[in-house]
Design a protein around this motif. Structure first.
Motif, PDB file in Angstrom:
ATOM      1  N   ILE A  11      28.280  -4.685  27.453  1.00  0.00           N
ATOM      2  CA  ILE A  11      28.538  -4.525  26.022  1.00  0.00           C
ATOM      3  C   ILE A  11      28.937  -5.887  25.460  1.00  0.00           C
ATOM      4  CG2 ILE A  11      29.981  -3.457  24.259  1.00  0.00           C
ATOM      5  CD1 ILE A  11      28.103  -1.480  25.548  1.00  0.00           C
ATOM      6  N   ALA A  12      28.154  -6.335  24.487  1.00  0.00           N
ATOM      7  CA  ALA A  12      28.451  -7.581  23.798  1.00  0.00           C
ATOM      8  C   ALA A  12      28.930  -7.251  22.392  1.00  0.00           C
ATOM      9  CB  ALA A  12      27.207  -8.465  23.728  1.00  0.00           C
ATOM     10  N   ALA A  13      29.901  -8.006  21.919  1.00  0.00           N
ATOM     11  CA  ALA A  13      30.368  -7.881  20.537  1.00  0.00           C
ATOM     12  C   ALA A  13      29.799  -9.052  19.752  1.00  0.00           C
ATOM     13  CB  ALA A  13      31.891  -7.894  20.481  1.00  0.00           C
ATOM     14  N   LEU A  14      29.149  -8.732  18.637  1.00  0.00           N
ATOM     15  CA  LEU A  14      28.561  -9.749  17.774  1.00  0.00           C
ATOM     16  C   LEU A  14      29.276  -9.765  16.432  1.00  0.00           C
ATOM     17  CD1 LEU A  14      24.736  -8.999  18.255  1.00  0.00           C
ATOM     18  CD2 LEU A  14      26.200 -10.514  19.617  1.00  0.00           C
ATOM     19  N   GLY A  15      29.382 -10.934  15.838  1.00  0.00           N
ATOM     20  CA  GLY A  15      29.861 -11.084  14.476  1.00  0.00           C
ATOM     21  C   GLY A  15      28.715 -11.579  13.617  1.00  0.00           C
ATOM     22  N   LEU A  16      28.511 -10.960  12.464  1.00  0.00           N
ATOM     23  CA  LEU A  16      27.429 -11.347  11.563  1.00  0.00           C
ATOM     24  C   LEU A  16      28.008 -11.656  10.190  1.00  0.00           C
ATOM     25  CD1 LEU A  16      26.277  -8.853  13.498  1.00  0.00           C
ATOM     26  CD2 LEU A  16      24.202  -9.396  12.268  1.00  0.00           C
ATOM     27  N   GLY A  17      27.400 -12.618   9.514  1.00  0.00           N
ATOM     28  CA  GLY A  17      27.857 -12.950   8.179  1.00  0.00           C
ATOM     29  C   GLY A  17      26.808 -13.731   7.414  1.00  0.00           C
ATOM     30  N   GLY A  18      27.028 -13.862   6.120  1.00  0.00           N
ATOM     31  CA  GLY A  18      26.153 -14.651   5.270  1.00  0.00           C
ATOM     32  C   GLY A  18      26.613 -14.592   3.827  1.00  0.00           C
ATOM     33  N   ASN A  19      26.180 -15.584   3.030  1.00  0.00           N
ATOM     34  CA  ASN A  19      26.553 -15.596   1.611  1.00  0.00           C
ATOM     35  C   ASN A  19      25.469 -16.163   0.702  1.00  0.00           C
ATOM     36  OD1 ASN A  19      26.869 -18.330   2.279  1.00  0.00           O
ATOM     37  ND2 ASN A  19      28.716 -18.573   1.050  1.00  0.00           N
ATOM     38  N   ILE A  20      24.229 -16.273   1.201  1.00  0.00           N
ATOM     39  CA  ILE A  20      23.105 -16.732   0.377  1.00  0.00           C
ATOM     40  C   ILE A  20      22.054 -15.629   0.349  1.00  0.00           C
ATOM     41  CG2 ILE A  20      21.215 -18.396   0.187  1.00  0.00           C
ATOM     42  CD1 ILE A  20      22.924 -20.429   1.611  1.00  0.00           C
ATOM     43  N   GLY A  21      21.477 -15.423  -0.821  1.00  0.00           N
ATOM     44  CA  GLY A  21      20.432 -14.408  -0.947  1.00  0.00           C
ATOM     45  C   GLY A  21      21.039 -13.013  -0.926  1.00  0.00           C
ATOM     46  N   ASP A  22      20.510 -12.167  -0.059  1.00  0.00           N
ATOM     47  CA  ASP A  22      20.991 -10.791   0.090  1.00  0.00           C
ATOM     48  C   ASP A  22      21.526 -10.616   1.515  1.00  0.00           C
ATOM     49  OD1 ASP A  22      21.411  -8.056   0.217  1.00  0.00           O
ATOM     50  OD2 ASP A  22      19.459  -7.518  -0.607  1.00  0.00           O
ATOM     51  N   PRO A  23      22.768 -11.066   1.772  1.00  0.00           N
ATOM     52  CA  PRO A  23      23.306 -11.020   3.126  1.00  0.00           C
ATOM     53  C   PRO A  23      23.301  -9.623   3.764  1.00  0.00           C
ATOM     54  CG  PRO A  23      24.661 -12.447   1.785  1.00  0.00           C
ATOM     55  CD  PRO A  23      23.704 -11.748   0.858  1.00  0.00           C
ATOM     56  N   PRO A  24      23.658  -8.545   3.040  1.00  0.00           N
ATOM     57  CA  PRO A  24      23.597  -7.237   3.699  1.00  0.00           C
ATOM     58  C   PRO A  24      22.185  -6.900   4.192  1.00  0.00           C
ATOM     59  CG  PRO A  24      24.970  -7.079   1.752  1.00  0.00           C
ATOM     60  CD  PRO A  24      24.297  -8.435   1.709  1.00  0.00           C
ATOM     61  N   ALA A  25      21.175  -7.250   3.410  1.00  0.00           N
ATOM     62  CA  ALA A  25      19.795  -6.995   3.845  1.00  0.00           C
ATOM     63  C   ALA A  25      19.446  -7.864   5.052  1.00  0.00           C
ATOM     64  CB  ALA A  25      18.819  -7.248   2.701  1.00  0.00           C
ATOM     65  N   ALA A  26      19.883  -9.118   5.045  1.00  0.00           N
ATOM     66  CA  ALA A  26      19.617 -10.012   6.172  1.00  0.00           C
ATOM     67  C   ALA A  26      20.304  -9.504   7.436  1.00  0.00           C
ATOM     68  CB  ALA A  26      20.078 -11.431   5.843  1.00  0.00           C
ATOM     69  N   MET A  27      21.552  -9.058   7.303  1.00  0.00           N
ATOM     70  CA  MET A  27      22.273  -8.542   8.470  1.00  0.00           C
ATOM     71  C   MET A  27      21.642  -7.247   8.962  1.00  0.00           C
ATOM     72  SD  MET A  27      26.262  -9.535   7.769  1.00  0.00           S
ATOM     73  CE  MET A  27      26.351  -8.906   6.117  1.00  0.00           C
ATOM     74  N   CYS A  66      30.763  -6.631  12.264  1.00  0.00           N
ATOM     75  CA  CYS A  66      30.639  -6.794  13.713  1.00  0.00           C
ATOM     76  C   CYS A  66      29.789  -5.655  14.247  1.00  0.00           C
ATOM     77  CB  CYS A  66      32.004  -6.778  14.398  1.00  0.00           C
ATOM     78  SG  CYS A  66      32.957  -8.296  14.152  1.00  0.00           S
ATOM     79  N   ALA A  67      29.188  -5.902  15.399  1.00  0.00           N
ATOM     80  CA  ALA A  67      28.363  -4.886  16.050  1.00  0.00           C
ATOM     81  C   ALA A  67      28.611  -4.930  17.550  1.00  0.00           C
ATOM     82  CB  ALA A  67      26.884  -5.134  15.758  1.00  0.00           C
ATOM     83  N   LEU A  68      28.504  -3.770  18.171  1.00  0.00           N
ATOM     84  CA  LEU A  68      28.519  -3.689  19.630  1.00  0.00           C
ATOM     85  C   LEU A  68      27.092  -3.441  20.083  1.00  0.00           C
ATOM     86  CD1 LEU A  68      31.690  -1.495  20.277  1.00  0.00           C
ATOM     87  CD2 LEU A  68      31.489  -4.001  20.282  1.00  0.00           C
ATOM     88  N   VAL A  69      26.676  -4.208  21.074  1.00  0.00           N
ATOM     89  CA  VAL A  69      25.307  -4.146  21.569  1.00  0.00           C
ATOM     90  C   VAL A  69      25.342  -3.954  23.081  1.00  0.00           C
ATOM     91  CG1 VAL A  69      23.146  -5.428  21.813  1.00  0.00           C
ATOM     92  CG2 VAL A  69      24.498  -5.660  19.722  1.00  0.00           C
ATOM     93  N   GLU A  70      24.652  -2.931  23.524  1.00  0.00           N
ATOM     94  CA  GLU A  70      24.462  -2.717  24.953  1.00  0.00           C
ATOM     95  C   GLU A  70      23.230  -3.541  25.338  1.00  0.00           C
ATOM     96  OE1 GLU A  70      25.132   1.342  27.194  1.00  0.00           O
ATOM     97  OE2 GLU A  70      23.121   1.254  26.313  1.00  0.00           O
TER      98      GLU A  70
END
Length: 177
Positions: A11-27, A66-70
């Motif tokens: 199980i890996a924990a990832l952090g995602l972020g952004g502030n240009i364009g449409d970050p929720p769509a990119a994530m 954040c996301a958990l990825v198997e």
């Protein structure tokens, strides 16, 4: 039915972020791409947060989650996948802590500790950043990071200005509004 855990899965924990364009769509796109990879499965995603910029403060607010990825990928292979997704999403690395379309960090990979030229695990500055620890505590409050639970780290950080943009972890699967 085989109920024996697969030892090749981590199980890996990832952090995602952004502030240009449409970050929720990119994530959302990034999470879908990770989930579609044959050696990865997104098992949980935090609420989506809107956070003031950190480090370089003269820029737009960020969206973070954040996301958990198997995964069966080794940490550096997972990093390569994340960097390829960032590149596909037109990520430009012009300045440290600067504006970005998408950023994906590996925060933790099981209990593994690692320090190479490419990657350090757990992420060396994650416990200093409320925009990382709040969403991680959503997903894995009991996860141990540098001797403390994620929820303890989250509760000890200044979260002024951080607010919830989407209140559940399903936002990344829903069609854009």
């Amino acid at each position: 039915m085989n109920t024996t855990p697969d030892p090749s899965l981590q199980i890996a924990a990832l952090g995602l972020g952004g502030n240009i364009g449409d970050p929720p769509a990119a994530m959302s796109h990034a999470l879908r791409a990770i989930d579609a990879h044959q050696d990865c499965h997104v098992t949980a995603v935090s609420r989506l947060y809107l956070t003031p910029p950190w480090g370089k403060t003269d820029q737009a607010d960020f969206f973070n989650c954040c996301a958990l990825v198997e995964t069966r990928l080794e940490p550096e292979d997972l990093l390569d996948l994340c960097l390829a997704i960032e590149k596909d999403m037109k990520r430009v690395r012009d300045e440290r802590w600067g504006p970005r379309t998408l950023d994906i960090d590996i925060l933790a990979y099981g209990t593994r500790e690692l320090k190479t030229e490419k990657l350090e695990l757990p992420h060396p500055r994650m416990t200093e950043r409320a925009f990382v620890m709040l969403p991680l505590a959503d997903l894995a409050p009991q996860m141990m990071i540098s001797g403390k639970k994620a929820e303890t780290w989250a509760g000890s950080l200044n979260s002024t200005g951080i607010r919830i943009a989407k209140g559940d972890g399903l936002w990344w699967r829903l069609p854009a509004a």
